[in-house]
Design an enzyme around this catalytic site. Sequence first.
Site, PDB file in Angstrom:
ATOM      1  N   GLU A   3       0.088  34.756  13.592  1.00  0.00           N
ATOM      2  CA  GLU A   3      -0.996  35.760  14.320  1.00  0.00           C
ATOM      3  C   GLU A   3      -1.411  35.208  15.781  1.00  0.00           C
ATOM      4  OE1 GLU A   3      -4.432  33.491  11.877  1.00  0.00           O
ATOM      5  OE2 GLU A   3      -5.372  33.633  13.986  1.00  0.00           O
TER       6      GLU A   3
ATOM      7  N   ARG B 253      -7.418  39.449   8.612  1.00  0.00           N
ATOM      8  CA  ARG B 253      -6.936  38.694  10.517  1.00  0.00           C
ATOM      9  C   ARG B 253      -6.236  40.043  10.819  1.00  0.00           C
ATOM     10  NH1 ARG B 253      -8.442  35.137   9.126  1.00  0.00           N
ATOM     11  NH2 ARG B 253      -8.322  32.895   9.912  1.00  0.00           N
TER      12      ARG B 253
ATOM     13  N   SER C  54      -4.370  28.868  14.076  1.00  0.00           N
ATOM     14  CA  SER C  54      -3.396  29.135  12.819  1.00  0.00           C
ATOM     15  C   SER C  54      -2.235  30.037  13.494  1.00  0.00           C
ATOM     16  CB  SER C  54      -3.600  29.508  11.702  1.00  0.00           C
ATOM     17  OG  SER C  54      -4.741  28.852  11.171  1.00  0.00           O
TER      18      SER C  54
HETATM   19  P1  FAD Z   1      -8.108  35.631  23.199  1.00  0.00           P
HETATM   20  O1  FAD Z   1      -7.114  34.341  23.356  1.00  0.00           O
HETATM   21  O2  FAD Z   1      -8.745  35.788  24.693  1.00  0.00           O
HETATM   22  O3  FAD Z   1      -7.563  37.028  22.896  1.00  0.00           O
HETATM   23  C1  FAD Z   1      -7.264  37.457  22.123  1.00  0.00           C
HETATM   24  C2  FAD Z   1      -6.562  38.808  21.997  1.00  0.00           C
HETATM   25  O4  FAD Z   1      -7.637  40.185  21.787  1.00  0.00           O
HETATM   26  C3  FAD Z   1      -5.322  39.554  23.038  1.00  0.00           C
HETATM   27  O5  FAD Z   1      -4.932  40.115  22.711  1.00  0.00           O
HETATM   28  C4  FAD Z   1      -7.091  40.129  24.368  1.00  0.00           C
HETATM   29  O6  FAD Z   1      -5.901  41.068  24.497  1.00  0.00           O
HETATM   30  C5  FAD Z   1      -7.243  41.091  23.043  1.00  0.00           C
HETATM   31  N1  FAD Z   1      -9.237  40.837  23.747  1.00  0.00           N
HETATM   32  C6  FAD Z   1      -9.534  40.108  24.433  1.00  0.00           C
HETATM   33  N2  FAD Z   1     -10.884  40.856  24.576  1.00  0.00           N
HETATM   34  C7  FAD Z   1     -11.534  41.430  24.159  1.00  0.00           C
HETATM   35  C8  FAD Z   1     -11.684  42.291  24.763  1.00  0.00           C
HETATM   36  N3  FAD Z   1     -13.092  42.760  25.301  1.00  0.00           N
HETATM   37  N4  FAD Z   1     -11.614  43.831  24.629  1.00  0.00           N
HETATM   38  C9  FAD Z   1     -10.526  44.133  24.155  1.00  0.00           C
HETATM   39  N5  FAD Z   1      -9.234  43.676  23.851  1.00  0.00           N
HETATM   40  C10 FAD Z   1      -9.981  41.884  24.030  1.00  0.00           C
HETATM   41  N6  FAD Z   1      -9.000  32.487  14.451  1.00  0.00           N
HETATM   42  C11 FAD Z   1      -9.842  33.053  12.970  1.00  0.00           C
HETATM   43  O7  FAD Z   1      -9.816  34.085  12.629  1.00  0.00           O
HETATM   44  N7  FAD Z   1      -9.896  31.957  12.379  1.00  0.00           N
HETATM   45  C12 FAD Z   1     -10.415  30.084  12.275  1.00  0.00           C
HETATM   46  O8  FAD Z   1     -11.135  30.086  11.663  1.00  0.00           O
HETATM   47  C13 FAD Z   1      -9.370  30.702  13.737  1.00  0.00           C
HETATM   48  N8  FAD Z   1      -9.842  28.841  14.455  1.00  0.00           N
HETATM   49  C14 FAD Z   1      -8.859  28.548  15.552  1.00  0.00           C
HETATM   50  C15 FAD Z   1      -9.518  26.878  15.356  1.00  0.00           C
HETATM   51  C16 FAD Z   1      -8.665  26.710  16.726  1.00  0.00           C
HETATM   52  C17 FAD Z   1      -8.888  25.256  17.998  1.00  0.00           C
HETATM   53  C18 FAD Z   1      -8.719  27.586  18.094  1.00  0.00           C
HETATM   54  C19 FAD Z   1      -7.429  27.510  19.029  1.00  0.00           C
HETATM   55  C20 FAD Z   1      -8.494  29.188  17.415  1.00  0.00           C
HETATM   56  C21 FAD Z   1      -9.034  29.872  16.483  1.00  0.00           C
HETATM   57  N9  FAD Z   1      -8.617  30.684  15.642  1.00  0.00           N
HETATM   58  C22 FAD Z   1      -9.520  30.878  14.839  1.00  0.00           C
HETATM   59  C23 FAD Z   1      -8.128  32.151  16.498  1.00  0.00           C
HETATM   60  C24 FAD Z   1      -9.235  32.586  17.637  1.00  0.00           C
HETATM   61  O9  FAD Z   1     -10.274  31.758  18.269  1.00  0.00           O
HETATM   62  C25 FAD Z   1      -9.399  33.631  17.183  1.00  0.00           C
HETATM   63  O10 FAD Z   1      -8.743  34.495  17.496  1.00  0.00           O
HETATM   64  C26 FAD Z   1     -10.395  34.595  18.273  1.00  0.00           C
HETATM   65  O11 FAD Z   1     -11.265  35.313  18.706  1.00  0.00           O
HETATM   66  C27 FAD Z   1     -10.171  34.482  19.709  1.00  0.00           C
HETATM   67  O12 FAD Z   1     -10.790  35.029  20.683  1.00  0.00           O
HETATM   68  P2  FAD Z   1     -10.412  34.582  22.495  1.00  0.00           P
HETATM   69  O13 FAD Z   1     -11.592  35.437  23.346  1.00  0.00           O
HETATM   70  O14 FAD Z   1     -10.254  33.726  22.564  1.00  0.00           O
HETATM   71  O15 FAD Z   1      -8.690  35.874  22.749  1.00  0.00           O
HETATM   72  N1  EPU Z   2      -2.725  22.462   3.029  1.00  0.00           N
HETATM   73  C1  EPU Z   2      -1.470  21.679   3.204  1.00  0.00           C
HETATM   74  N2  EPU Z   2      -0.896  21.248   3.681  1.00  0.00           N
HETATM   75  C2  EPU Z   2      -1.020  21.090   5.457  1.00  0.00           C
HETATM   76  C3  EPU Z   2      -1.913  22.397   5.955  1.00  0.00           C
HETATM   77  C4  EPU Z   2      -3.025  22.770   4.803  1.00  0.00           C
HETATM   78  O1  EPU Z   2      -1.118  21.548   1.808  1.00  0.00           O
HETATM   79  O2  EPU Z   2      -0.534  20.905   6.599  1.00  0.00           O
HETATM   80  C5  EPU Z   2      -3.396  23.288   2.092  1.00  0.00           C
HETATM   81  C6  EPU Z   2      -4.652  22.298   2.176  1.00  0.00           C
HETATM   82  O3  EPU Z   2      -4.392  21.450   1.000  1.00  0.00           O
HETATM   83  C7  EPU Z   2      -5.700  23.696   0.996  1.00  0.00           C
HETATM   84  C8  EPU Z   2      -4.747  24.765   2.238  1.00  0.00           C
HETATM   85  O4  EPU Z   2      -3.872  24.968   2.202  1.00  0.00           O
HETATM   86  O5  EPU Z   2      -4.983  23.226  -0.480  1.00  0.00           O
HETATM   87  C9  EPU Z   2      -5.444  25.973   2.497  1.00  0.00           C
HETATM   88  O6  EPU Z   2      -6.097  24.696   3.563  1.00  0.00           O
HETATM   89  P1  EPU Z   2      -7.046  24.832   4.267  1.00  0.00           P
HETATM   90  O7  EPU Z   2      -8.556  24.992   4.431  1.00  0.00           O
HETATM   91  O8  EPU Z   2      -7.008  24.223   5.938  1.00  0.00           O
HETATM   92  O9  EPU Z   2      -6.976  26.596   5.551  1.00  0.00           O
HETATM   93  P2  EPU Z   2      -5.399  27.500   5.619  1.00  0.00           P
HETATM   94  O10 EPU Z   2      -5.134  28.887   5.238  1.00  0.00           O
HETATM   95  O11 EPU Z   2      -4.366  26.654   5.887  1.00  0.00           O
HETATM   96  C10 EPU Z   2      -7.246  29.505   7.054  1.00  0.00           C
HETATM   97  C11 EPU Z   2      -7.481  30.230   8.197  1.00  0.00           C
HETATM   98  C12 EPU Z   2      -8.549  29.390   8.896  1.00  0.00           C
HETATM   99  C13 EPU Z   2      -9.465  29.142   8.851  1.00  0.00           C
HETATM  100  C14 EPU Z   2      -9.167  28.030   7.542  1.00  0.00           C
HETATM  101  C15 EPU Z   2     -10.630  27.978   6.831  1.00  0.00           C
HETATM  102  C16 EPU Z   2      -4.989  31.689   7.897  1.00  0.00           C
HETATM  103  C17 EPU Z   2      -4.191  32.191   8.919  1.00  0.00           C
HETATM  104  N3  EPU Z   2      -5.265  30.686   8.830  1.00  0.00           N
HETATM  105  O12 EPU Z   2      -6.214  28.386   6.926  1.00  0.00           O
HETATM  106  O13 EPU Z   2      -8.051  29.795  10.359  1.00  0.00           O
HETATM  107  O14 EPU Z   2     -10.363  27.935   9.645  1.00  0.00           O
HETATM  108  O15 EPU Z   2      -8.667  28.599   5.994  1.00  0.00           O
HETATM  109  O16 EPU Z   2     -10.743  28.780   5.909  1.00  0.00           O
HETATM  110  O17 EPU Z   2      -6.162  32.553   7.285  1.00  0.00           O
HETATM  111  C18 EPU Z   2      -7.086  31.018  12.506  1.00  0.00           C
HETATM  112  O18 EPU Z   2      -6.640  31.926  12.305  1.00  0.00           O
HETATM  113  O19 EPU Z   2      -6.194  30.335  13.541  1.00  0.00           O
HETATM  114  C19 EPU Z   2      -7.144  29.824  11.944  1.00  0.00           C
HETATM  115  C20 EPU Z   2      -7.577  28.038  11.952  1.00  0.00           C
END
Ligand code: FAD
Ligand code: EPU
Length: 337
Positions: A333, A164, A238
């Site tokens: 994050e 991250r 997250s």
């Molecule tokens: P924004 O929110 O628009 O911007 C994020 C940052 O980047 C800001 O600081 C912005 O100024 C900067 N920025 C944006 N575009 C540019 C550019 N072109 N040049 C320079 N700076 C820029 N993240 C994960 O890593 N793994 C996950 O599994 C994950 N699951 C998610 C699930 C949900 C339901 C949601 C809502 C979010 C999740 N995220 C996850 C977080 C998010 O999707 C990512 O961080 C994604 O890359 C953000 O992209 P964005 O375009 O929306 O960025």
């Molecule tokens: N867990 C709990 N309780 C909860 C949530 C999770 O006990 O309420 C336990 C689950 O049972 C599991 C472990 O925690 O054993 C991990 O959970 P999960 O697989 O849901 O993943 P996470 O660690 O909570 C991370 C990323 C997610 C990504 C998933 C899958 C971070 C901060 N978050 O979540 O990324 O989608 O793994 O790889 O690393 C994001 O960054 O926005 C994001 C959604």
Amino acid sequence: MQLLDNYSLEKLNSFKIDVKARKFVTIKSNEEIIRLQEKGMFGKDRHLILGGGSNLLFTSDYDGTVVHMDTRGMEVTHSDDDYVYLRVMAGEEWDDVVGYCVERGWGGLENLSLIPGRAGSSPIQNIGAYGAELSDHFHSLEVLDKNTGKLREMSHEECSFSYRESVFKHKEKDRYIILSVTFRLDKVPRVCTDYLALSDELEDMCVSSPSISDVRKAVISIRRRKLPDPDFLGNAGSFFKNPVISRKRFIKLREEFPGIKFFEEAGGVKIAAGWLIEKAGWKGRRLGKAGVHRHQALVLVNHGGATGSEVLRLAEDIRASILDVFGIELQTEVNII
Ligand code: FAD
Ligand code: EPU
């Protein structure tokens, strides 16, 4: 390219916080962003580069200019015996990029299916999920230096990716605008199904030798079940990072909390913050219109009409509680604006 006043950002942030930008502009081509730079936009006025708004929390109206990156296009720049190099413009929807690659049999991004946001933001926090990270198949990116107006290419090494993290969150924070990202994709895909939830899902699907398309389907299915859809329940995924602690500290913690969920890492042990938050009693709780998701305690949600400050207050209470119960300091994050 039109500069708009008092523009609502409610539909442009996945937390669905109802705030306005003093000025707002949508960018459709690299020429437009270069023109803004030449006019001095990034020197004088406060500004925010916006992608899909899915990793942001607005705590008030934005007193400056929001620059929304909406440049589109994908092209194969070259290929060799093993790899296809795909250049993607910053404004492309991330999941469209993944779908495009999977349809063509190019491997590498499938575990990152259905992550919201745009391609240009994907390197900033080195998006990751289900056992893969963007850095695994990243080749290079092109940036505009806001200070000098120069365009330049940055290599994998220069981006300093880790969990991250990247150079764009620290040393070079706010210096560059990412214009395009080039991925290096496998012509002969090697699927990665080590993440427990993913291998379990594939087993439930009765797939023993998964293709990248199976992996994409499985990841989408897990995500739809576990994570709230921002169109119905505002959130930014997250809210905190999973903390990485030393092995020595982990052994002590596990003696006290034998059920703790964790992942082995090269440099220590990554603790599941969702487990900590649930264990501390926060799962499903509300503070005003903000709350902790009832299926995933790491995700804070807007139950409707929450302010950014309300969400932030809840996050601060959770942080204090996790420090108190486990002695662990959670890091945010989500970008707080
Ligand atoms: P924004 O929110 O628009 O911007 C994020 C940052 O980047 C800001 O600081 C912005 O100024 C900067 N920025 C944006 N575009 C540019 C550019 N072109 N040049 C320079 N700076 C820029 N993240 C994960 O890593 N793994 C996950 O599994 C994950 N699951 C998610 C699930 C949900 C339901 C949601 C809502 C979010 C999740 N995220 C996850 C977080 C998010 O999707 C990512 O961080 C994604 O890359 C953000 O992209 P964005 O375009 O929306 O960025
Ligand atoms: N867990 C709990 N309780 C909860 C949530 C999770 O006990 O309420 C336990 C689950 O049972 C599991 C472990 O925690 O054993 C991990 O959970 P999960 O697989 O849901 O993943 P996470 O660690 O909570 C991370 C990323 C997610 C990504 C998933 C899958 C971070 C901060 N978050 O979540 O990324 O989608 O793994 O790889 O690393 C994001 O960054 O926005 C994001 C959604």
